[in-house]
Design a protein around this motif. Sequence first.
Motif: not given
Length: 218
Positions: A166, A174, A177-178, A184, A186, A201
């Motif tokens: 992502f 993020l 999502a992690k 991830t 960034w 990230a």
Amino acid sequence: MQNINQAETYLFDLDDTLYCPSLGILKQVESRMHHFIANALSLPLPEATVLSNHYYKQYGGTVKGLVKHHDISRDDFIHYCHDVDMTALKVQPNIIKQINQLSGRKIIYTNSPKYYAKKILHELALIDSFDAIFSLEDANYELKPHKASYQQLCETHAINSRKTVFFDDQLRNLKPAKALGMTTVWVSGSEQVVTDLDYKADYETNNLDQFFNLLQTS
């Protein structure tokens, strides 16, 4: 970077991720938000700006707070705010080539409306590079970084989060999502909504072109 090269799905945020924040596209959207709120609620512009930012931080998007607390027409607000000048957007042939070379599915994951996302992608000549667009309508207006948005995304597109990468310009998007197991990236350089976030990230870049070049040599 093996986990990136072998991913099944690549998620990309739209604004300030696929193009440089200095182009000011998102700043136009924000300015129109503040003026809409000032007019709709009869507020001085500075107060409207504070209210907009408050709802953005609380709900992931200003629109949800306005609908919930002020009975503002969601469609009117969204269409007014996203009626912006996109002439600053330029086609980046290297980015197009590198995204096309990614082996897995490519999906846009944005808090913006779908028609706006399509316009941005057309301007960048990236509309054919992505398999799908997951917009705020698809998330039932549950916006990043709220958990329900990610859950709906994964259900809609049958995403295996542990085989997903992502890319987003906001660290706060993020972090959830992690937690789901995604890798991830960034894309730094834009103003952060949350400045004191305790999260780092997996990867960071301020230049997607350079990042993809490194990816190809890894």
